[in-house]
Scaffold this motif. Structure first.
Motif, PDB file in Angstrom:
ATOM      1  N   ASN A  72       0.944  -1.292  -0.072  1.00 54.50           N
ATOM      2  CA  ASN A  72       0.096  -0.064  -0.014  1.00 54.50           C
ATOM      3  C   ASN A  72       0.860   1.223  -0.126  1.00 54.50           C
ATOM      4  N   LEU A  73       2.238   1.391  -0.745  1.00 56.15           N
ATOM      5  CA  LEU A  73       2.690   2.653  -0.792  1.00 56.15           C
ATOM      6  C   LEU A  73       2.105   3.603  -1.648  1.00 56.15           C
ATOM      7  N   GLU A  74       1.894   4.855  -1.294  1.00 54.24           N
ATOM      8  CA  GLU A  74       1.186   5.681  -2.230  1.00 54.24           C
ATOM      9  C   GLU A  74       2.202   6.740  -2.688  1.00 54.24           C
ATOM     10  N   LYS A  75       1.998   7.056  -3.918  1.00 58.28           N
ATOM     11  CA  LYS A  75       3.036   7.822  -4.466  1.00 58.28           C
ATOM     12  C   LYS A  75       2.626   9.382  -4.483  1.00 58.28           C
ATOM     13  N   GLU A  76       3.663  10.218  -3.812  1.00 56.51           N
ATOM     14  CA  GLU A  76       3.512  11.295  -3.348  1.00 56.51           C
ATOM     15  C   GLU A  76       4.011  12.484  -4.540  1.00 56.51           C
ATOM     16  N   SER A  77       5.230  12.141  -5.078  1.00 57.66           N
ATOM     17  CA  SER A  77       5.824  12.674  -6.102  1.00 57.66           C
ATOM     18  C   SER A  77       6.584  11.736  -6.888  1.00 57.66           C
ATOM     19  N   ASP A  78       7.606  12.258  -7.752  1.00 56.98           N
ATOM     20  CA  ASP A  78       8.160  11.433  -8.474  1.00 56.98           C
ATOM     21  C   ASP A  78       9.138  10.586  -7.927  1.00 56.98           C
ATOM     22  N   LYS A  79       9.525  10.920  -6.676  1.00 54.67           N
ATOM     23  CA  LYS A  79      10.793  10.314  -5.853  1.00 54.67           C
ATOM     24  C   LYS A  79      10.198   9.800  -4.428  1.00 54.67           C
ATOM     25  N   GLU A  80       9.044  10.151  -3.938  1.00 54.10           N
ATOM     26  CA  GLU A  80       8.593   9.968  -2.789  1.00 54.10           C
ATOM     27  C   GLU A  80       7.249   9.076  -2.662  1.00 54.10           C
ATOM     28  N   TYR A  81       7.287   7.981  -1.878  1.00 55.91           N
ATOM     29  CA  TYR A  81       6.355   7.223  -1.596  1.00 55.91           C
ATOM     30  C   TYR A  81       5.973   7.150  -0.026  1.00 55.91           C
ATOM     31  N   CYS A  82       4.776   6.848   0.266  1.00 55.79           N
ATOM     32  CA  CYS A  82       4.584   6.871   1.635  1.00 55.79           C
ATOM     33  C   CYS A  82       3.281   6.168   1.976  1.00 55.79           C
ATOM     34  N   CYS A  83       3.171   6.093   3.406  1.00 53.72           N
ATOM     35  CA  CYS A  83       1.976   5.507   4.130  1.00 53.72           C
ATOM     36  C   CYS A  83       1.715   4.016   3.763  1.00 53.72           C
ATOM     37  N   GLY A  84       2.850   3.327   3.399  1.00 50.94           N
ATOM     38  CA  GLY A  84       2.947   1.788   3.466  1.00 50.94           C
ATOM     39  C   GLY A  84       3.199   0.983   4.725  1.00 50.94           C
ATOM     40  N   VAL A  85       3.064  -0.211   4.619  1.00 50.44           N
ATOM     41  CA  VAL A  85       3.129  -1.153   5.403  1.00 50.44           C
ATOM     42  C   VAL A  85       4.270  -2.166   5.127  1.00 50.44           C
ATOM     43  N   PHE A  86       5.257  -2.603   5.977  1.00 56.21           N
ATOM     44  CA  PHE A  86       6.170  -3.595   5.645  1.00 56.21           C
ATOM     45  C   PHE A  86       5.912  -4.623   6.843  1.00 56.21           C
TER      46      PHE A  86
END
Length: 127
Positions: A72-86
């Motif tokens: 569930n990583l969400e793309k925030e910008s061309d280089k940043e992805y957030c809000c996921g779970v590992f």
């Protein structure tokens, strides 16, 4: 004719630039034997454990169903992805995850649990 050449050149360079800024592909965490495939599905990004450089572990991994540890990583910008779970495979602990594309061959995965966190560099590999 000249304008057609310009359009073709623009499309070609845009495709190359886009592919260099994608986290999709095959990755290996530095210092680890695990091999992950990152893919996009329905606008979110996932990391599936697909193999290992250790032949015994590789057989175990490939004999099981899909093992998706990064979700569930969400793309925030061309280089940043957030809000996921590992999900840590050793103890099934859920950690919050964010990812930064450093360049086309390196990403930084940041994992956090409460106040504690660590960053792991993953390198793109070709298999």
């Amino acid at each position: 004719m000249r304008s057609l050449m310009i359009v073709v050149l623009f499309v070609f360079t845009s495709t190359i630039a886009f592919s260099q800024n994608s986290i999709e592909g095959t990755w290996q965490p530095e210092g680890k034997q695990a091999i992950f495939k990152i893919f996009e599905k329905n606008g979110k990004y996932y990391g599936q454990l697909i193999g290992s450089t250790n032949p015994n572990e590789d057989k175990k991994i490939k004999s099981k169903e899909k093992i998706i540890l990064l979700r569930n990583l969400e793309k925030e910008s061309d280089k940043e992805y957030c809000c996921g779970v590992f999900i840590a495979p050793e103890n099934k602990t859920k950690l919050s995850a964010s990812l930064t594309l450093v360049d086309k061959n390196n990403i930084k995965l940041t994992l956090k649990k409460g106040w504690f966190g660590k960053t792991i560099v993953w390198n793109r590999i070709k298999i």
